[in-house]
Design a protein around this motif. Structure first.
Motif, short mmCIF file in Angstrom:
data_model
loop_
_atom_site.label_atom_id
_atom_site.label_comp_id
_atom_site.label_asym_id
_atom_site.label_seq_id
_atom_site.Cartn_x
_atom_site.Cartn_y
_atom_site.Cartn_z
N PHE A 1 0.72 -1.29 -0.07
CA PHE A 1 -0.03 0.04 0.04
C PHE A 1 0.86 1.27 -0.07
O PHE A 1 0.63 2.21 -0.66
N ALA A 2 1.76 1.48 0.88
CA ALA A 2 2.77 2.37 0.94
C ALA A 2 3.52 2.77 -0.39
O ALA A 2 3.62 3.91 -0.83
N THR A 3 4.21 1.58 -0.87
CA THR A 3 4.67 1.96 -2.14
C THR A 3 4.08 2.44 -3.34
O THR A 3 4.11 3.31 -3.95
N SER B 1 1.11 10.59 -4.30
CA SER B 1 0.52 11.16 -3.04
C SER B 1 1.97 11.53 -2.19
O SER B 1 3.17 11.26 -2.67
N HIS B 2 1.75 12.13 -1.38
CA HIS B 2 2.91 12.76 -0.48
C HIS B 2 3.20 11.92 0.67
O HIS B 2 2.40 11.38 1.34
N VAL B 3 4.57 12.02 0.90
CA VAL B 3 4.94 11.03 2.14
C VAL B 3 4.43 11.39 3.28
O VAL B 3 4.03 10.50 4.34
N LEU B 4 3.97 12.58 3.63
CA LEU B 4 3.59 12.88 4.99
C LEU B 4 2.17 12.47 5.14
O LEU B 4 1.77 12.47 6.19
N ALA B 5 1.39 12.45 3.90
CA ALA B 5 0.11 12.11 4.13
C ALA B 5 -0.08 10.62 4.43
O ALA B 5 -0.71 10.25 5.20
N LEU B 6 0.83 9.87 3.96
CA LEU B 6 1.16 8.61 4.00
C LEU B 6 1.50 8.10 5.54
O LEU B 6 0.84 7.40 6.14
N GLN B 7 2.54 9.25 6.23
CA GLN B 7 2.65 8.96 7.56
C GLN B 7 1.45 9.06 8.34
O GLN B 7 1.28 8.13 9.37
N ARG B 8 0.57 9.78 8.05
CA ARG B 8 -0.43 10.06 8.90
C ARG B 8 -1.63 9.07 8.71
O ARG B 8 -2.17 8.40 9.49
N ILE B 9 -1.57 8.51 7.36
CA ILE B 9 -2.72 7.29 7.36
C ILE B 9 -2.06 5.97 8.10
O ILE B 9 -3.22 5.22 8.40
N LEU B 10 -0.89 5.79 7.93
CA LEU B 10 -0.49 4.47 8.57
C LEU B 10 -0.09 5.03 9.99
O LEU B 10 0.01 3.85 10.89
N GLY B 11 -0.36 6.06 10.51
CA GLY B 11 -0.43 6.34 12.15
C GLY B 11 0.89 6.50 12.51
O GLY B 11 0.91 6.23 13.90
N HIS B 12 1.85 6.92 11.91
CA HIS B 12 3.13 6.76 12.54
C HIS B 12 3.38 8.22 12.97
O HIS B 12 3.08 9.29 12.37
N SER B 13 4.28 8.33 14.15
CA SER B 13 4.38 9.70 14.80
C SER B 13 5.72 10.07 14.27
O SER B 13 6.16 11.35 14.25
N ASP B 14 6.65 9.31 13.69
CA ASP B 14 7.83 9.57 12.99
C ASP B 14 8.05 9.14 11.65
O ASP B 14 7.64 7.83 11.33
N LEU B 15 8.51 9.85 10.81
CA LEU B 15 8.95 9.63 9.30
C LEU B 15 9.73 8.32 9.12
O LEU B 15 9.64 7.85 8.19
N ASN B 16 10.62 8.16 10.17
CA ASN B 16 11.62 7.03 10.09
C ASN B 16 10.76 5.69 10.21
O ASN B 16 11.14 4.79 9.38
N MET B 17 9.64 5.74 10.88
CA MET B 17 8.92 4.28 10.74
C MET B 17 8.29 4.15 9.58
O MET B 17 8.26 3.01 8.75
N THR B 18 7.85 5.32 8.70
CA THR B 18 7.15 5.18 7.64
C THR B 18 8.22 4.68 6.41
O THR B 18 7.74 3.85 5.65
N ARG C 1 10.25 2.47 6.55
CA ARG C 1 10.65 1.03 6.53
C ARG C 1 9.53 0.54 5.91
O ARG C 1 9.67 -0.83 5.19
N TYR C 2 8.30 0.81 5.56
CA TYR C 2 7.33 0.46 4.70
C TYR C 2 7.59 0.75 3.25
O TYR C 2 7.00 0.23 2.39
N VAL C 3 8.25 1.64 3.05
CA VAL C 3 8.55 2.17 1.67
C VAL C 3 9.76 1.68 1.11
O VAL C 3 10.87 2.03 1.56
#
Length: 71
Positions: free
Chosen positions: A5-7, A14-31, A33-35
């Motif tokens: 989904f993330a990829t 789509s924007h990476v910060l939007a992805l971060q919010r959708i995935l529920g991550h507080s830190d972009l570093n965790m996002t 890992r999925y990309v």
């Protein structure tokens, strides 16, 4: 499934910060890992965002020559 989904989400523009919010991550570093973007994805994004395309159309760009090509 989250990785796919993330990829796909980012490949569709789509924007990476939007992805971060959708995935529920507080830190972009965790996002991150999925990309998993392949090198071609990075090239495509660079060519979309670079100002060279507007200043110099592709057929008018000057390319560097390799050292062996000058002889």
């Amino acid at each position: 499934m989250r990785h796919n989904f993330a990829t796909g989400f980012l490949r569709n523009g789509s924007h990476v910060l939007a992805l971060q919010r959708i995935l529920g991550h507080s830190d972009l570093n965790m996002t991150r890992r999925y990309v998993n973007l392949i090198q071609q994805d990075v090239r495509d994004q660079h060519s979309k965002g670079t100002t060279l395309n507007t200043l110099f159309p592709r057929n008018h760009r000057v390319r560097k020559t390799r050292r062996g090509d000058q002889e």
